[in-house]
Write a protein that holds these residues in place. Structure first.
Motif, PDB file in Angstrom:
ATOM      1  N   ILE A 133       0.829  -1.194   0.000  1.00 54.05           N
ATOM      2  CA  ILE A 133       0.000   0.000   0.000  1.00 54.05           C
ATOM      3  C   ILE A 133       0.871   1.255   0.000  1.00 54.05           C
ATOM      4  O   ILE A 133       1.926   1.305   0.639  1.00 54.05           O
ATOM      5  CB  ILE A 133      -0.946   0.003   1.235  1.00 54.05           C
ATOM      6  CG1 ILE A 133      -1.973   1.132   1.134  1.00 54.05           C
ATOM      7  CG2 ILE A 133      -0.147   0.127   2.524  1.00 54.05           C
ATOM      8  CD1 ILE A 133      -3.014   0.936   0.096  1.00 54.05           C
TER       9      ILE A 133
ATOM     10  N   VAL B 220      -9.444   3.639   3.263  1.00 54.28           N
ATOM     11  CA  VAL B 220      -8.352   2.758   3.700  1.00 54.28           C
ATOM     12  C   VAL B 220      -7.945   3.217   5.105  1.00 54.28           C
ATOM     13  O   VAL B 220      -7.766   4.418   5.339  1.00 54.28           O
ATOM     14  CB  VAL B 220      -7.135   2.824   2.752  1.00 54.28           C
ATOM     15  CG1 VAL B 220      -6.053   1.853   3.201  1.00 54.28           C
ATOM     16  CG2 VAL B 220      -7.535   2.552   1.312  1.00 54.28           C
TER      17      VAL B 220
ATOM     18  N   THR C  82      -9.839  -2.081   4.465  1.00 54.63           N
ATOM     19  CA  THR C  82     -10.466  -1.296   3.407  1.00 54.63           C
ATOM     20  C   THR C  82     -11.801  -1.956   3.063  1.00 54.63           C
ATOM     21  O   THR C  82     -12.292  -2.791   3.832  1.00 54.63           O
ATOM     22  CB  THR C  82      -9.532  -1.198   2.193  1.00 54.63           C
ATOM     23  OG1 THR C  82     -10.101  -0.311   1.219  1.00 54.63           O
ATOM     24  CG2 THR C  82      -9.249  -2.540   1.551  1.00 54.63           C
TER      25      THR C  82
ATOM     26  N   ASN D  13     -12.591  -1.018  -2.794  1.00 52.04           N
ATOM     27  CA  ASN D  13     -11.302  -0.321  -2.805  1.00 52.04           C
ATOM     28  C   ASN D  13     -10.135  -1.282  -2.884  1.00 52.04           C
ATOM     29  O   ASN D  13      -9.098  -0.951  -3.455  1.00 52.04           O
ATOM     30  CB  ASN D  13     -11.178   0.571  -1.569  1.00 52.04           C
ATOM     31  CG  ASN D  13     -11.898   1.890  -1.735  1.00 52.04           C
ATOM     32  OD1 ASN D  13     -11.719   2.585  -2.727  1.00 52.04           O
ATOM     33  ND2 ASN D  13     -12.741   2.222  -0.764  1.00 52.04           N
TER      34      ASN D  13
END
Length: 380
Positions: A43, A110, A247, A251
């Motif tokens: 991420i 997130v 999340t 997403n």
């Protein structure tokens, strides 16, 4: 409909009090977990809306919103906010609940949920500074300032538990944890911690091998002269941290992340704050009722081993299969870094569910004030 999914779950090894992790500032320990979580999931930290971080003793080095400090110490962008949560021992499990609610409500896309406690550097009870945290009205209602250790002995009395039962439960916790460590079952979930001298710490420090009924029987009761609860059948004072990246399914697809588990059901329960430790029982019942699942649907349980009497009473009332409870040991063997324990239990549960193909897992833990969180996860 929006959901809440977990796409990454990591934890530090747990260190004994004044042990291998005691040299690390809790903000830096948290930062290492956040950095490792981002690296493992891939991420971009700029995508993260918030860090919801459990921490119980918010005193000394753990003050000033350690969640925000940890995110900045991890080198994440200034745009990543942080909030610190205290629901006592369930603080980081509550962080997951808050994160899930925010995702489902659309307030987050997130988010990171987890927690930390450095009990070596910020001793238990530090946040009160020696002051009375209850006040006259509470004491007038209940007549006593609650004590977890005394509560654990009250559980022993109410459920007619014996010293042998509690000691045997403790021995089994260490045996299961040792077996998991020896077979490498913790390796995927543990993020090695790097000390200032470059040493990498990658194994839990509290697991004891070779214990016997005789060695535990030699320990003196900790909270009552003729009591059952000892240091040997109680959770260990520890240092540690754990974190999950969360999340929505939508997403996750957009960001190329693979969900591991979905937060199926999240509830709370309150009970008598004096005995304090019994709320996991009504929390479990409430979670099952709200989820529409039956006890037989749950393939693994994590019930925090604050004291051996807590999961033993839970087993007696809930009637779960003991073989499904804390399959890799619990806080008696691994340790209980208060604000990080909820996320540690959930990280261990998630990895166990994935390794065994277990569809539903449940976690619950007793908390100060006579509270409990209960969470049901669904494997994706």
């Amino acid at each position: 409909m929006r959901d809440a999914v977990i796409v990454g779950a990591v934890r530090t090894p747990l260190g004994r009090r004044n042990g291998v992790l005691s040299t690390i500032h809790p903000a830096d320990l948290s930062a290492q977990v956040l950095t490792g979580l981002a690296a493992r999931t891939g991420i971009d930290p700029a995508e993260i809306d918030d860090v919801v971080w459990g921490c119980v003793s918010q005193a000394g080095e753990q003050t000033s919103d350690i969640a925000r400090t940890a995110a900045l110490a991890a080198g994440w962008p200034d745009t990543v906010t942080g909030v610190t949560v205290d629901r006592q021992c369930g603080s980081s499990q509550q962080a997951v609940h808050f994160a899930a609610a925010g995702l489902i409500a659309g307030q987050y896309d997130v988010v990171v949920a987890g927690g930390v406690e450095s009990m070596s550097r910020v001793p238990m009870g530090s946040s009160s500074g020696g002051a009375d945290p209850f006040g006259d009205s509470f004491l007038a209602r209940y007549g006593v300032a609650p004590s977890q250790g005394v509560g654990a002995e009250m559980v022993v009395d109410r459920w007619s538990l014996t010293r042998t039962q509690c000691d045997d439960f403790a021995l089994e916790s260490h045996a299961k944890a040792a077996a998991a460590q020896d077979s490498g079952l913790f390796e995927e979930q543990i993020l090695p911690v790097v000390l200032a001298d470059g040493t990498k710490v990658d194994q839990d420090e509290g697991i004891r091998r070779g214990g016997t009924r005789e060695s535990l029987a030699a320990l003196k009761p900790a909270f009552a002269e003729n009591g059952v609860i000892t240091a040997g059948n109680s959770s260990q004072i520890s240092d540690g941290s754990a974190a999950m990246l969360m999340t929505t399914s939508e997403n996750a697809a957009r960001l190329g992340l693979t969900p591991i588990a979905r937060v199926h059901t999240a509830v709370l329960a309150g009970a008598d704050p004096v005995i304090m430790l019994t709320a996991p029982i009504p929390a479990t019942t409430k979670a099952l009722t709200r989820s529409g699942l039956s006890l037989s649907d749950i393939g693994a349980f994590e019930v925090n081993e604050a004291f051996a009497s807590v999961p033993l009473a839970w087993l007696a009332d809930i009637g779960a299969d003991p073989a499904l409870l804390n399959p890799h040991g619990g806080a008696i063997a691994l340790g209980h870094p208060l604000g990080g324990s909820g996320a540690r239990l959930m990280t261990t549960l998630i990895h166990h569910m994935r390794a065994t193909g277990t569809r539903y897992g449940m976690q619950t833990m007793c908390e100060g004030g006579g509270q409990a969180n209960a969470t049901i996860l669904e494997l994706i």
